[in-house]
Write an enzyme that holds these catalytic residues in place. Structure first.
Site, PDB file in Angstrom:
ATOM      1  NE  ARG A  52       6.894  -7.374  -1.710  1.00  0.00           N
ATOM      2  CZ  ARG A  52       5.912  -6.753  -1.056  1.00  0.00           C
ATOM      3  NH1 ARG A  52       5.168  -5.857  -1.694  1.00  0.00           N
ATOM      4  NH2 ARG A  52       5.656  -7.008   0.205  1.00  0.00           N
ATOM      5  NE  ARG A 100      30.384   2.546   8.078  1.00  0.00           N
ATOM      6  CZ  ARG A 100      30.604   3.472   7.155  1.00  0.00           C
ATOM      7  NH1 ARG A 100      31.810   3.623   6.650  1.00  0.00           N
ATOM      8  NH2 ARG A 100      29.603   4.235   6.707  1.00  0.00           N
ATOM      9  CE  LYS A 147       7.652  -4.975   2.244  1.00  0.00           C
ATOM     10  NZ  LYS A 147       7.121  -3.645   2.453  1.00  0.00           N
ATOM     11  CD  GLU A 179       5.169   3.149  -3.194  1.00  0.00           C
ATOM     12  OE1 GLU A 179       4.520   2.119  -2.989  1.00  0.00           O
ATOM     13  OE2 GLU A 179       6.411   3.170  -3.209  1.00  0.00           O
ATOM     14  CG  LEU A 203       6.668  -2.376  -2.665  1.00  0.00           C
ATOM     15  CD1 LEU A 203       8.156  -2.684  -2.617  1.00  0.00           C
ATOM     16  CD2 LEU A 203       6.075  -2.512  -1.267  1.00  0.00           C
TER      17      LEU A 203
HETATM   18  C1  LIG Z   1       6.199   2.000   0.186  1.00  0.00           C
HETATM   19  C2  LIG Z   1       5.170   0.921   0.275  1.00  0.00           C
HETATM   20  N1  LIG Z   1       4.262   0.799  -0.699  1.00  0.00           N
HETATM   21  C3  LIG Z   1       3.301  -0.149  -0.652  1.00  0.00           C
HETATM   22  C4  LIG Z   1       3.213  -1.035   0.410  1.00  0.00           C
HETATM   23  C5  LIG Z   1       2.140  -2.086   0.427  1.00  0.00           C
HETATM   24  O1  LIG Z   1       2.699  -3.334   0.112  1.00  0.00           O
HETATM   25  P1  LIG Z   1       2.048  -4.697   0.599  1.00  0.00           P
HETATM   26  O2  LIG Z   1       0.651  -4.712   0.071  1.00  0.00           O
HETATM   27  O3  LIG Z   1       2.899  -5.749  -0.042  1.00  0.00           O
HETATM   28  O4  LIG Z   1       2.103  -4.714   2.074  1.00  0.00           O
HETATM   29  C6  LIG Z   1       4.150  -0.952   1.448  1.00  0.00           C
HETATM   30  C7  LIG Z   1       4.085  -1.876   2.577  1.00  0.00           C
HETATM   31  O5  LIG Z   1       4.820  -1.787   3.530  1.00  0.00           O
HETATM   32  C8  LIG Z   1       5.169   0.039   1.380  1.00  0.00           C
HETATM   33  O6  LIG Z   1       6.092   0.161   2.345  1.00  0.00           O
END
Ligand SMILES: Cc1ncc(COP(=O)(O)O)c(C=O)c1O
Length: 284
Positions: A52, A100, A147, A179, A203
């Site tokens: 990821r 910057r 992420k 989510e 995510l």
């Molecule tokens: C926005 C978001 N969704 C879902 C998750 C869960 O992801 P993971 O299972 O990879 O920790 C996270 C984890 O920090 C997150 O920040």
């Protein structure tokens, strides 16, 4: 024991580490990150997390400063040296320091760092108070599959939840749910496990993916489809999941009790199966 950090190839005390004022991670949140869980001194799901990370880097046109295999080796060595049995490892890559300017620098060395922290082991499956959720409007960007360290919208959402005495925020866009502030959302309706597809608003959570896998193994039917708010409101079971929280059953949502107000049977079975997968991989 003194806390250490691996930063740009060097291991130094965490308290002595610094990044430049013009690091683009600091000024623009121009970077990506991962959080992994350490169980019994071993990282869980290292491969999926690093895959990821590579996709996140691609998503912001940032070249990984190190091959994945080499990075995995450095992380393993570091975790062993840290000697933490129950912990987390936070890893971040930013585009590095340069004058910057929003335009990507032609020459900048990415800043790569990771460090370990101990955590208190989680309570037993189905025990503990369930989480209470608060609906908030989804004001994030449309590349939530990356992420990214740009988490301000998530942070504001989570704090809005905290102010209302809730544990987590659920992002709502019209009639649809995506989510949560820092976790994925599952519902159990008609004995089916349902979660929203990953993409612009969701995510690709590593825990989410592992849960979908263990569900198939224990014979729980799954559906990955857009989640409507009304379906979730009438669900028998609801839970959130993440690396640091594993699975937390949801007891209340916007002040209403979910299901019968206890941890549901399917949630419990899934959490047991997840714990088994963790125990197998981490030799617990
Ligand atoms: C926005 C978001 N969704 C879902 C998750 C869960 O992801 P993971 O299972 O990879 O920790 C996270 C984890 O920090 C997150 O920040």
């Amino acid at each position: 024991m003194q806390e250490l950090i691996w930063i740009n190839g060097k291991i130094i005390p965490l308290s002595e580490a610094h990044v430049a004022i013009e690091d683009r991670g600091f000024q623009f949140a121009d970077g990506v990150y991962e959080v992994l869980r350490i169980y019994g001194g071993r990282m869980f799901a290292l491969g999926p997390h690093l895959d990821r990370l590579a996709r996140s880097c691609d998503g912001i046109s940032l070249q990984m400063p190190m091959k994945i295999e080499k990075l995995a080796g450095e992380m393993r060595e570091f975790v062993e040296r840290a000697g933490v049995r129950d912990g987390s490892i936070y890893l971040q890559i930013s585009r590095g320091a340069s004058l910057r300017n929003p335009v990507f620098p032609i020459k900048a060395t990415p800043t790569l760092l990771f460090y370990v922290r101990s955590v208190v082991p989680l309570p037993g499956v189905g025990t503990g108070a369930g989480a209470s959720l608060l609906s908030v409007p989804d004001e994030r960007w449309h590349r939530c599959w990356i992420k990214s360290t740009a988490l301000l919208a998530n942070i504001l959402a989570r704090n809005a939840a905290t102010e209302k005495g809730c544990d987590e925020a659920v992002f709502v866009d019209g009639e649809m749910l995506s989510e949560c502030g820092s976790s994925n959302l599952f519902i159990v309706a008609d004995n089916q496990l349902v979660t929203a597809p990953v993409g612009p608003r969701v995510l690709p959570g590593i825990t989410r993916e592992i849960i979908l896998g263990v569900a198939a193994e224990i014979g729980v039917e799954t559906q990955v489809r857009p989640l409507r708010r009304d379906a979730a409101v009438s669900a028998n079971e609801l839970f959130i999941c993440s690396t640091m929280r594993e699975i937390i059953w949801v007891s209340r949502w916007d002040g209403r009790t979910v299901g019968d107000g206890t941890c549901g049977a399917i949630t419990r079975r899934l959490h047991q199966a997840l714990r088994k997968a963790i125990a197998n991989e981490c030799n617990l």
